[in-house]
Design an enzyme around this catalytic site. Structure first.
Site, short mmCIF file in Angstrom:
data_model
loop_
_atom_site.label_atom_id
_atom_site.label_comp_id
_atom_site.label_asym_id
_atom_site.label_seq_id
_atom_site.Cartn_x
_atom_site.Cartn_y
_atom_site.Cartn_z
N ASN A 9 -4.59 4.09 -1.10
CA ASN A 9 -5.45 3.06 -0.52
C ASN A 9 -4.89 2.72 0.87
OD1 ASN A 9 -6.87 0.77 0.15
ND2 ASN A 9 -5.95 -0.52 -1.44
N TRP A 10 -5.59 3.19 1.88
CA TRP A 10 -5.07 3.03 3.25
C TRP A 10 -5.31 1.64 3.82
CZ3 TRP A 10 -6.25 8.11 6.44
CH2 TRP A 10 -5.63 9.20 5.79
N LYS A 11 -6.12 0.85 3.13
CA LYS A 11 -6.41 -0.52 3.59
C LYS A 11 -6.89 -0.49 5.05
CE LYS A 11 -3.12 -2.06 0.17
NZ LYS A 11 -2.13 -3.01 -0.28
N HIS A 94 -9.90 -5.02 -5.64
CA HIS A 94 -8.52 -5.06 -5.17
C HIS A 94 -8.08 -6.51 -4.95
CE1 HIS A 94 -4.95 -4.58 -2.76
NE2 HIS A 94 -4.87 -3.37 -3.28
N GLU A 96 -6.49 -7.92 -2.72
CA GLU A 96 -6.70 -8.45 -1.36
C GLU A 96 -8.16 -8.85 -1.17
OE1 GLU A 96 -4.96 -5.07 0.58
OE2 GLU A 96 -3.04 -5.65 -0.30
N GLU A 166 -2.64 -3.78 -11.16
CA GLU A 166 -1.81 -4.04 -9.98
C GLU A 166 -1.33 -5.49 -10.00
OE1 GLU A 166 -2.73 -1.13 -6.60
OE2 GLU A 166 -4.22 -2.71 -6.47
N GLY A 172 2.83 -4.57 -1.97
CA GLY A 172 3.33 -4.70 -0.61
C GLY A 172 4.60 -5.52 -0.49
N SER A 212 3.86 -1.27 -4.98
CA SER A 212 5.14 -0.76 -4.47
C SER A 212 5.61 0.51 -5.17
CB SER A 212 6.22 -1.85 -4.54
OG SER A 212 5.85 -2.94 -3.70
N GLY A 233 -0.39 1.99 -1.95
CA GLY A 233 -0.72 1.40 -0.66
C GLY A 233 0.19 1.95 0.43
N GLY A 234 1.23 1.19 0.78
CA GLY A 234 2.12 1.52 1.90
C GLY A 234 2.59 2.96 1.92
P1 PGA Z 1 1.55 -1.11 -2.16
O1 PGA Z 1 -0.01 -1.43 -2.39
O2 PGA Z 1 1.77 0.28 -2.74
O3 PGA Z 1 1.74 -1.17 -0.69
O4 PGA Z 1 2.31 -2.16 -2.90
C1 PGA Z 1 -0.65 -1.09 -3.58
C2 PGA Z 1 -2.09 -1.46 -3.49
O5 PGA Z 1 -2.41 -2.49 -2.88
O6 PGA Z 1 -2.96 -0.76 -4.04
#
Ligand code: PGA
Length: 250
Positions: A9-11, A94, A96, A166, A172, A212, A233-234
């Site tokens: 997930n590149w956000k 998600h 966010e 999640e 993050g 993470s 994510g990251g």
């Molecule tokens: P992260 O994000 O791997 O940076 O913790 C995961 C996500 O939001 O799907």
């Protein structure tokens, strides 16, 4: 055998040029794997990403979509627009989106319904916040998110659903749920899906862990019996890290 999935997930990251560069790297370095490998660039770069990955096994998915067919919803994207560019999988719910854009369980249920009706696949995200876990409410919170978001769906829809647990406190933050915490929750999720539907549906649905996940912890998390992959994510923004995570799933 459940489908294994590693999805990045590149956000809100990567310009068009940066997207092209990272996708080149990923297609060149993609290891042999049984898992489905997905990336979710931003909307403006989806069309180019699909073209670029035409002959790659890496799938392009969307980070969000609207519940309506079309209409006066400024700034939004409809299912048909995604399907038109050959994107047939969408991440919904998600944390966010829930936290910053106030997406409620009720809104998400409408989005999921629309995606299912359009024959799309949904990666449905949910998870508790730190306070919930500290108060011992994490199982209840997760059960409620699943019930409100998904449990009105007919049994047939479950072939199109992928779950992504999640825990918000692990996204993050560099803090990961321990493999045992992930397994405990994933087994619980399978149980409530089984109670609401059937054991066969519960055994077939892929449940990804997100929060993470890094090259250093992926293999241990993925080794747990009810963890079928990860939403990353990251670490999905760094070619070698994402590919190391794909390798970890085997
Ligand atoms: P992260 O994000 O791997 O940076 O913790 C995961 C996500 O939001 O799907």
């Amino acid at each position: 055998m459940r489908t294994k999935i590693v999805a990045g997930n590149w956000k809100m990251n990567k310009t068009a040029r940066e997207t092209e560069i990272l996708l080149n790297e990923l297609s060149a370095k993609l290891p042999d794997t049984d898992a489905e490998v997905m990336v979710a660039p931003t909307f403006v770069n989806l069309t180019d990403a699909v073209r670029q990955l035409e002959s790659s096994a890496i799938q392009v998915v969307a980070q969000n979509m609207h519940f309506a067919d079309n209409g006066a919803y400024t700034g939004e994207i409809a299912a048909d627009m995604l399907l038109d560019i050959e994107v047939d999988t969408v991440i919904l719910g998600h944390s966010e989106r829930r936290a910053y854009f106030h997406e409620t369980d009720e809104l998400l249920a409408k989005k999921v319904k629309q995606a299912i009706e359009k024959n799309m696949r949904v990666i449905f995200c949910f998870g508790e916040e730190l306070n919930d876990r500290k108060a011992g409410k994490h199982f209840d919170v997760v059960a409620k998110q699943l019930k409100n978001g998904l449990f009105d769906l007919p049994e047939s829809a479950w072939a199109q659903i992928v779950l992504a647990y999640e825990p918000v406190w692990a996204i993050g933050t560099g803090e990961t749920a321990s493999p045992e915490q992930a397994q405990e929750m994933h087994a619980y999720i399978r149980k409530i899906v089984s109670d609401a539907y059937t054991n066969s549906i519960a055994q077939k649905v892929s449940i990804l862990y997100g929060g993470s996940v890094k090259p250093g912890n992926a293999a241990e998390i993925f080794s747990k019996p009810d963890v079928d992959g990860g939403l990353i994510g990251g670490a999905s923004l760094v070619g070698d890290d994402f590919m190391a995570i794909v390798k970890a799933i085997g």
